[in-house]
Design a protein around this motif. Structure first.
Motif, mmCIF file in Angstrom:
data_model
loop_
_atom_site.group_PDB
_atom_site.id
_atom_site.type_symbol
_atom_site.label_atom_id
_atom_site.label_comp_id
_atom_site.label_asym_id
_atom_site.label_seq_id
_atom_site.Cartn_x
_atom_site.Cartn_y
_atom_site.Cartn_z
ATOM 1 N N ASP A 82 38.178 35.315 39.414
ATOM 2 C CA ASP A 82 38.434 36.661 39.253
ATOM 3 C C ASP A 82 39.759 37.126 39.350
ATOM 4 O OD1 ASP A 82 35.869 37.472 39.491
ATOM 5 O OD2 ASP A 82 35.676 37.969 41.700
ATOM 6 N N GLY A 83 40.592 36.265 39.999
ATOM 7 C CA GLY A 83 42.181 36.307 40.059
ATOM 8 C C GLY A 83 42.952 36.029 38.555
ATOM 9 N N ILE A 84 42.168 34.667 37.844
ATOM 10 C CA ILE A 84 42.356 34.430 36.511
ATOM 11 C C ILE A 84 42.310 35.671 35.467
ATOM 12 C CG2 ILE A 84 42.033 33.040 34.747
ATOM 13 C CD1 ILE A 84 41.647 30.725 36.819
ATOM 14 N N VAL A 85 41.074 36.315 35.739
ATOM 15 C CA VAL A 85 40.500 37.184 34.787
ATOM 16 C C VAL A 85 41.353 38.656 35.191
ATOM 17 C CG1 VAL A 85 38.537 38.766 34.348
ATOM 18 C CG2 VAL A 85 38.271 36.333 34.433
ATOM 19 N N LYS A 86 41.746 38.746 36.120
ATOM 20 C CA LYS A 86 42.502 40.188 36.472
ATOM 21 C C LYS A 86 43.831 40.006 35.911
ATOM 22 C CE LYS A 86 43.929 42.806 40.412
ATOM 23 N NZ LYS A 86 44.264 42.834 41.937
ATOM 24 N N ARG A 87 44.519 38.747 35.984
ATOM 25 C CA ARG A 87 45.519 38.737 35.422
ATOM 26 C C ARG A 87 45.737 38.895 33.713
ATOM 27 N NH1 ARG A 87 48.659 34.637 32.716
ATOM 28 N NH2 ARG A 87 50.811 34.929 32.704
ATOM 29 N N SER A 88 44.805 38.209 33.333
ATOM 30 C CA SER A 88 44.502 38.431 31.893
ATOM 31 C C SER A 88 44.196 39.825 31.321
ATOM 32 C CB SER A 88 43.154 37.562 31.451
ATOM 33 O OG SER A 88 42.950 37.898 30.006
#
Length: 464
Positions: A82-88
Motif C-alpha cells: 500500500d505504501g509503494i502504491v501510495k508513493r506512486s
C-alpha cells in the motif's frame, strides 16, 4: 452555452496534447485543450510516470537485499505494498498538478469533458454542465490509446489485470502470469518478480522484447531467468478459466496445449487507438487498424485537422507524441519544422536490467542491404559499472561499413535509459564513427562503454 472561438483546439491533454497546446500558446495562438479524465493523460497518470515510481521501489528493495555486497548491514527487509502504491500515486498527482500549472501559466483554456467533431472547425464537448460548442481553424486529435483486449483474456480487475489494475493492485500476487513481453509486460513482470511473486512471462513471438536487437533480447532473458522468472516464448494463451481465487491458463506451444494455475494474470498484449465516438469517419478521416492515417507532418488529409501521438500510430512513445505536438504547433503558427524521423527516436524499457535502443537492429540493417560493422562492449569491462555493483550488461553499436553512419545502438544494463540519448544526439547530427571516436568521454562513467563499443566496431577497443 455560447460557442467559443479559438485558433487551435487540442483534443486530449496527454504528453502529445498538452505539449502541443503549450507550444502553440507560446507562439501567440489562442488555444483550448479538451480532456475527459486527467491532465497529463495515461503517460503521466497511469503509464510512464507511476510505473517508474513502482520500479524505483523494487530497485531499492532489490539493493536492500544486496546490502552485504556493499559492506552494509540492514535489519529485516520487508515492504508495504500500500505504501509503494501510495508513493506512486503521489508522484503521478504531483506531475498532474504541474501540467495544470503549466497550462494556466501559458493561458491555455482547459475544458473538461468528452469531445467530438461537429463539422468543419467545430468541436462539441459534453461536460458536467451540459454540452458546449467550440470552434477553431485548426484541430489536433491527441486522444491516445488504451490496452488491447483479446477475447477470453479480458481484464476483470480481480484475477485478470490490465495496466491500470497492476498500478493499484488489490493484493500482492503469489503466482503471476504476464501475457506479452513488450515494454509494459516486462516492466510489470520485473516489478512483481522482484517483490516476490513467482512470475511467468508468455510471449507469442520467438523471443522476449521482440522489437529489440536479438542479442539484447537474449542477454535480457538470461538475466530475467537468473532472477527467477519463467519465460515461455513462441507460446499462446488460448484461454483462461477463472475460478475462485485462481486462474487456469491454457498455453499452446509447438501444437501442444498445457495448463498452468495462477492467482493473478496481467494482460499486456498491445494497445488500440482511441478513435471511437469522435465523429472521425463522418469527417472523412482515414482509420487503419484503430489508428488515424497521417502524413509526415501529422496531417490527416482533412483541412485543418491533425493527429499526433498514439492515435497516429507507432512508435507508441510519449516523447514521440510530445515532439509531434511541437511540430504541429509550429506548422499551424506558420513555421517550417522538420518532420520527425522515427529512426532517431529511442525506445526505453525500465525492467531490471534496463533496455534502450535507437535506430536499426543488426538484423534490420542487414535486411535493408547495409554491409555492417558491429561493436560490442560488456559492462564487466567498465570500472564505474563494477564499482556500482552492476557488472551485467552490454552496449552494441551498428555502423554502415561503407560510410561510417551510426545505423543503430542497443543497450542492456544499469541506467542505459539515460545513456541512450548520447547515441540519439549522434543520429540526429548524422554522425559517423569518426566523430564518436574523437569524442572524449569522462572517466569513470558508464558512458565510456559507448565509446568503447564504437571503437570495438573498428577493431580499436582498449578494455576488452
Amino acid at each position: 452555452m455560447a460557442s467559443q472561438s479559438f485558433d487551435l483546439i487540442v483534443i486530449g491533454a496527454g504528453p502529445g496534447g498538452y505539449v502541443c497546446a503549450i507550444r502553440a500558446a507560446q507562439l501567440g495562438l489562442n488555444v483550448a485543450v479538451i480532456e475527459r479524465e486527467n491532465l497529463g493523460g495515461i503517460c503521466l497518470n497511469w503509464g510512464c510516470i507511476p510505473t517508474k515510481a513502482l520500479l524505483r521501489s523494487s530497485e531499492v528493495y532489490h539493493l536492500m537485499h544486496r546490502a552485504k555486497d556493499f559492506g552494509l548491514s540492514a535489519g529485516e527487509v520487508g515492504f508495504d505494498l500500500d505504501g509503494i502504491v501510495k508513493r506512486s500515486r503521489g508522484v503521478a498527482k504531483q506531475m498532474e498538478g504541474g501540467v495544470k500549472h503549466l497550462l494556466k501559466k501559458n493561458k491555455v483554456t482547459v475544458v473538461m469533458g468528452e469531445a467530438a467533431l461537429a463539422g468543419p472547425g467545430k468541436v462539441s464537448v459534453k461536460g458536467e454542465k451540459g454540452t458546449e460548442e467550440l470552434t477553431a481553424r485548426n484541430i489536433v486529435l491527441a486522444t491516445g490509446a488504451r490496452a488491447r483486449e483479446l477475447p477470453g483474456l479480458e481484464a476483470d480487475g480481480d484475477l485478470v489485470w490490465a495496466y491500470r489494475h497492476a498500478l493499484v493492485p488489490p493484493r500482492m500476487p503469489k503466482k503471476l502470469l504476464v501475457i506479452g513481453s513488450g515494454a509494459i509486460g516486462i516492466e510489470f513482470a520485473s516489478f512483481y518478480n522482484t517483490m516476490g511473486a513467482e512470475t511467468t512471462v508468455v510471449e507469442v513471438m520467438d523471443r522476449v522484447l521482440p522489437v529489440e536487437d536479438a542479442e539484447i533480447s537474449a542477454f535480457a532473458k538470461k538475466q530475467f531467468v537468473k532472477q527467477g522468472m519463467t519465460i515461455l516464448e513462441k507460446t499462446t494463451v488460448k484461454k483462461l478459466d477463472r475460478g475462485k481465487g485462481k486462474v487456469t491458463a491454457h498455453l499452446e506451444a509447438d501444437g501442444k496445449t498445457t495448463t498452468a494455475e495462477f492467482d493473478t494474470v496481467i494482460s499486456a498484449v498491445g494497445i488500440v487507438g482511441n478513435v471511437e465516438g469522435l465523429g472521425l469517419e463522418k469527417a472523412g478521416v482515414k482509420i487503419d487498424r484503430t489508428h488515424v492515417v497521417t502524413d509526415e507532418f501529422c496531417r490527416t488529409g482533412v483541412d485543418g485537422l491533425f493527429a499526433i501521438g498514439d492515435i497516429a500510430g507507432a512508435p507508441w512513445l510519449a516523447h514521440k507524441a510530445s515532439h509531434e505536438g511541437v511540430m504541429v504547433a509550429e506548422l499551424i503558427a506558420g513555421g517550417h519544422p522538420h518532420p520527425i524521423k522515427p529512426g532517431a527516436i529511442a525506445g526505453c524499457t525500465y525492467c531490471q536490467p534496463q533496455v534502450a535502443s535507437v535506430g536499426m537492429t543488426e538484423a534490420k540493417a542487414k535486411e535493408a542491404g547495409f554491409e555492417v560493422k558491429v561493436g560490442r562492449f560488456p559492462f564487466i569491462g567498465n570500472g564505474k559499472a563494477v564499482a556500482l555493483g552492476e557488472p551485467e550488461g552490454l552496449v552494441k553499436t551498428v555502423f554502415d561499413a561503407k560510410t561510417g553512419e551510426l545505423l543503430g545502438a542497443h543497450m542492456v544494463g544499469a541506467e542505459v535509459t539515460e545513456l541512450i540519448q548520447g547515441y540519439v544526439v549522434g543520429r540526429t547530427l548524422e554522425t559517423t564513427e569518426a566523430e564518436l571516436i574523437e569524442t572524449v568521454f569522462p572517466h569513470p562513467t558508464l558512458s565510456e562503454m559507448m565509446h568503447e563499443s564504437v571503437l570495438s566496431a573498428y577493431g580499436r577497443a582498449i578494455h576488452i
